[in-house]
Design a protein around this motif. Structure first.
Motif, PDB file in Angstrom:
ATOM      1  N   PHE A  79       0.831  -1.205   0.000  1.00  0.00           N
ATOM      2  CA  PHE A  79       0.000   0.000   0.000  1.00  0.00           C
ATOM      3  C   PHE A  79       0.861   1.248   0.000  1.00  0.00           C
ATOM      4  N   ARG A  80       1.905   1.267   0.806  1.00  0.00           N
ATOM      5  CA  ARG A  80       2.792   2.428   0.842  1.00  0.00           C
ATOM      6  C   ARG A  80       3.529   2.579  -0.485  1.00  0.00           C
ATOM      7  N   ASN A  81       3.884   1.458  -1.102  1.00  0.00           N
ATOM      8  CA  ASN A  81       4.626   1.524  -2.364  1.00  0.00           C
ATOM      9  C   ASN A  81       3.807   2.140  -3.485  1.00  0.00           C
ATOM     10  N   MET A  82       2.451   2.137  -3.374  1.00  0.00           N
ATOM     11  CA  MET A  82       1.606   2.728  -4.402  1.00  0.00           C
ATOM     12  C   MET A  82       1.592   4.248  -4.324  1.00  0.00           C
ATOM     13  N   GLY A  83       2.189   4.808  -3.281  1.00  0.00           N
ATOM     14  CA  GLY A  83       2.215   6.261  -3.162  1.00  0.00           C
ATOM     15  C   GLY A  83       3.609   6.781  -2.916  1.00  0.00           C
ATOM     16  N   ARG A  84       4.064   6.720  -1.672  1.00  0.00           N
ATOM     17  CA  ARG A  84       5.404   7.172  -1.300  1.00  0.00           C
ATOM     18  C   ARG A  84       6.224   5.949  -0.891  1.00  0.00           C
ATOM     19  N   PRO A  85       7.008   5.371  -1.779  1.00  0.00           N
ATOM     20  CA  PRO A  85       7.735   4.133  -1.474  1.00  0.00           C
ATOM     21  C   PRO A  85       8.721   4.317  -0.327  1.00  0.00           C
ATOM     22  N   PHE A  86       8.943   3.230   0.407  1.00  0.00           N
ATOM     23  CA  PHE A  86       9.983   3.213   1.426  1.00  0.00           C
ATOM     24  C   PHE A  86      11.357   3.270   0.756  1.00  0.00           C
ATOM     25  N   PRO A  87      12.372   3.693   1.491  1.00  0.00           N
ATOM     26  CA  PRO A  87      13.742   3.593   0.949  1.00  0.00           C
ATOM     27  C   PRO A  87      14.113   2.145   0.674  1.00  0.00           C
ATOM     28  N   GLY A  88      15.104   1.954  -0.196  1.00  0.00           N
ATOM     29  CA  GLY A  88      15.510   0.616  -0.608  1.00  0.00           C
ATOM     30  C   GLY A  88      15.835  -0.329   0.536  1.00  0.00           C
ATOM     31  N   PRO A  89      16.651   0.088   1.503  1.00  0.00           N
ATOM     32  CA  PRO A  89      16.965  -0.831   2.615  1.00  0.00           C
ATOM     33  C   PRO A  89      15.734  -1.238   3.423  1.00  0.00           C
ATOM     34  N   VAL A  90      14.795  -0.309   3.608  1.00  0.00           N
ATOM     35  CA  VAL A  90      13.576  -0.631   4.351  1.00  0.00           C
ATOM     36  C   VAL A  90      12.740  -1.646   3.572  1.00  0.00           C
ATOM     37  N   VAL A  91      12.653  -1.461   2.262  1.00  0.00           N
ATOM     38  CA  VAL A  91      11.916  -2.421   1.425  1.00  0.00           C
ATOM     39  C   VAL A  91      12.546  -3.804   1.522  1.00  0.00           C
ATOM     40  N   ALA A  92      13.869  -3.837   1.473  1.00  0.00           N
ATOM     41  CA  ALA A  92      14.559  -5.129   1.572  1.00  0.00           C
ATOM     42  C   ALA A  92      14.259  -5.808   2.908  1.00  0.00           C
ATOM     43  N   CYS A  93      14.205  -5.034   3.986  1.00  0.00           N
ATOM     44  CA  CYS A  93      13.891  -5.612   5.299  1.00  0.00           C
ATOM     45  C   CYS A  93      12.466  -6.161   5.331  1.00  0.00           C
ATOM     46  N   PHE A  94      11.535  -5.414   4.754  1.00  0.00           N
ATOM     47  CA  PHE A  94      10.147  -5.880   4.717  1.00  0.00           C
ATOM     48  C   PHE A  94      10.032  -7.181   3.933  1.00  0.00           C
ATOM     49  N   VAL A  95      10.656  -7.227   2.749  1.00  0.00           N
ATOM     50  CA  VAL A  95      10.567  -8.433   1.919  1.00  0.00           C
ATOM     51  C   VAL A  95      11.250  -9.613   2.609  1.00  0.00           C
ATOM     52  N   ALA A  96      12.391  -9.343   3.262  1.00  0.00           N
ATOM     53  CA  ALA A  96      13.068 -10.413   3.998  1.00  0.00           C
ATOM     54  C   ALA A  96      12.180 -10.936   5.124  1.00  0.00           C
ATOM     55  N   ALA A  97      11.470 -10.040   5.804  1.00  0.00           N
ATOM     56  CA  ALA A  97      10.561 -10.464   6.871  1.00  0.00           C
ATOM     57  C   ALA A  97       9.438 -11.326   6.305  1.00  0.00           C
ATOM     58  N   LEU A  98       8.888 -10.921   5.147  1.00  0.00           N
ATOM     59  CA  LEU A  98       7.832 -11.716   4.517  1.00  0.00           C
ATOM     60  C   LEU A  98       8.345 -13.104   4.146  1.00  0.00           C
ATOM     61  N   GLY A  99       9.544 -13.171   3.541  1.00  0.00           N
ATOM     62  CA  GLY A  99      10.093 -14.464   3.159  1.00  0.00           C
ATOM     63  C   GLY A  99      10.352 -15.350   4.365  1.00  0.00           C
ATOM     64  N   THR A 100      10.883 -14.757   5.427  1.00  0.00           N
ATOM     65  CA  THR A 100      11.156 -15.540   6.637  1.00  0.00           C
ATOM     66  C   THR A 100       9.875 -16.092   7.252  1.00  0.00           C
ATOM     67  N   LEU A 101       8.858 -15.239   7.364  1.00  0.00           N
ATOM     68  CA  LEU A 101       7.577 -15.691   7.913  1.00  0.00           C
ATOM     69  C   LEU A 101       6.968 -16.794   7.053  1.00  0.00           C
ATOM     70  N   ALA A 102       7.063 -16.643   5.707  1.00  0.00           N
ATOM     71  CA  ALA A 102       6.493 -17.661   4.819  1.00  0.00           C
ATOM     72  C   ALA A 102       7.176 -19.005   5.028  1.00  0.00           C
ATOM     73  N   VAL A 103       8.503 -18.982   5.115  1.00  0.00           N
ATOM     74  CA  VAL A 103       9.232 -20.240   5.294  1.00  0.00           C
ATOM     75  C   VAL A 103       8.914 -20.855   6.655  1.00  0.00           C
ATOM     76  N   VAL A 104       8.959 -20.039   7.717  1.00  0.00           N
ATOM     77  CA  VAL A 104       8.731 -20.560   9.066  1.00  0.00           C
ATOM     78  C   VAL A 104       7.323 -21.121   9.208  1.00  0.00           C
ATOM     79  N   LEU A 105       6.328 -20.401   8.711  1.00  0.00           N
ATOM     80  CA  LEU A 105       4.947 -20.857   8.848  1.00  0.00           C
ATOM     81  C   LEU A 105       4.693 -22.124   8.038  1.00  0.00           C
TER      82      LEU A 105
END
Length: 398
Positions: A79-105
């Motif tokens: 949702f944030r990316n559709m308007g004011r995107p996060f900085p690159g490192p923050v995006v990478a952290c979010f995606v890494a968190a999503l991948g980690t949660l997907a694998v763990v779950l």
């Protein structure tokens, strides 16, 4: 049907979801959520697993917590990316968190949670630059494959194809949004350059019109001042010349300003096409109107008529289709240039003509033309006619 001061494209833009821009109000927030929320359908399988799956109470509670965290992270990022995107490192952290949660779950709760990798792939394609997305999307697919094999999942082909394709599809959507933003910026730049060019042209024209006249007025004023004590008759002649020059300069300025204010039919057709398209109205307009030999006053009157008609189609008619025709016709009263604007909407709400149509009728009357407007079988039609010179080429007969 009435007119307002606001332009049609500005009015319709407010009703649309702006691509690549942050929400401007609650309505924009709702529209963007409506675009995002249907994609949460892949969470149905994890929810069913938590509701009816063979898990302990602690595992179910942990699953709900993980699912809520995963969904919140995904929605925040996309949702944030559709308007004011996060900085690159923050995006990478979010995606890494999503991948980690997907694998763990998936590893802890089973293969019913494999759909989470779809959202990881979407996040990679929608938020990362293309070069990064081109390797993170396949990496997400590989992680899903390894996780599924660990869980003993056999039917992985469908999800593999879905995760891979949807990730690359989102890279295309991201590029489309980026191109739309660049086109919007380019159009604003072109408009600004056109306005600057008009100002420069106006400055040049005013200099050409007034430079000589004002120089002559200054010279004759000096002459009159020197002649006043001894030669009042000659001074009076100079003053008379000053009056004549100033009157002619005033006439020239008025003609120049009138030319700047006079709309052109070709430009109004282009603006009408843009306004109708932006409003979601299917538009049929002529590419090049037959304007050879048409007086400027007549063309201007038709241009005003087109602007008024399209404004009313966009704001008041609720139409889904609009047709514009510009034809030369020969009648018993002579040759005419005829503008027809017809839509399939409901037309105005009042029985009496609005101020816009009344003003149009007066403007066309000054040009020797006529205006007809009213309901037809399947919508509303406006017909404006202006006379053509006797030697004008006549095409379509009436």
């Amino acid at each position: 049907m009435t007119t307002h001061d606001q332009r049609p494209d500005e009015a319709t833009t407010r009703r649309q979801v702006p691509l690549g821009l942050p929400p401007r109000n609650r309505a924009d927030v709702v529209r963007k959520l409506v675009w995002i929320l249907p994609w949460l359908i892949f969470l149905g399988s994890p929810v069913r697993d938590l509701v009816s799956g063979p898990h302990t109470t602690a595992a179910t509670a942990a699953g709900w917590a993980g699912l809520v965290a995963f969904t919140a992270t995904y929605l925040t990022l996309v949702f944030r990316n559709m308007g004011r995107p996060f900085p690159g490192p923050v995006v990478a952290c979010f995606v890494a968190a999503l991948g980690t949660l997907a694998v763990v779950l998936n590893v802890t709760l089973g293969g019913q949670w494999v759909g989470l990798f779809v959202y990881v792939s979407v996040a990679c394609g929608a938020t990362f630059p293309p070069r990064t997305a081109y390797w993170t999307v396949p990496l997400t697919t590989l992680a899903m494959l390894l996780t599924g094999l660990t869980d003993g999942e056999k039917d992985m082909a469908t999800f593999l194809l879905l995760v891979l394709l949807i990730g690359f599809a989102m890279t295309g959507v991201r590029q489309l949004v980026r191109t739309t933003i660049e086109l919007r910026q380019a159009r604003a730049t072109v408009a600004q350059l056109a306005a600057n060019e008009e100002r420069l042209r106006l400055a040049r024209d005013l200099h050409d019109l007034l430079g000589h006249s004002l120089s002559l007025i200054t010279l004759k004023s000096e002459l009159a001042g020197r002649m006043l004590p001894a030669h009042p008759d000659k001074a009076a002649q100079q003053v008379a010349d000053i009056e004549q020059v100033s009157r002619q300069a005033l006439v020239d300025v008025r003609e120049a300003v009138t030319g700047y204010r006079r709309p052109r039919l070709a430009a109004e057709l282009a603006g009408a096409r843009l306004a109708l398209t932006a409003a979601g109205v299917s538009a049929e307009l002529p590419a090049e109107p037959p304007l050879d030999g048409v007086p400027e006053e007549s063309e201007s009157a038709l241009a005003w008529a087109l602007r008024e008609a399209v404004t009313n189609v966009v704001r008041h008619s609720g139409a889904g289709r609009c047709t514009v025709e510009v034809l030369r016709r020969q009648t018993l009263d002579g040759a005419f240039l005829e503008l027809t604007v017809e839509d399939n909407g409901s037309g105005g709400s009042g029985k009496d003509p609005g101020n816009g149509l009344t003003g149009l009728a007066e403007r066309l009357h000054k040009a020797g033309g006529t205006l007809e407007a009213g309901r037809v079988k399947r919508g509303f039609r406006l017909v404006a006619r202006v006379p053509l010179p006797p030697d004008g080429t006549v095409g379509s007969p009436a």
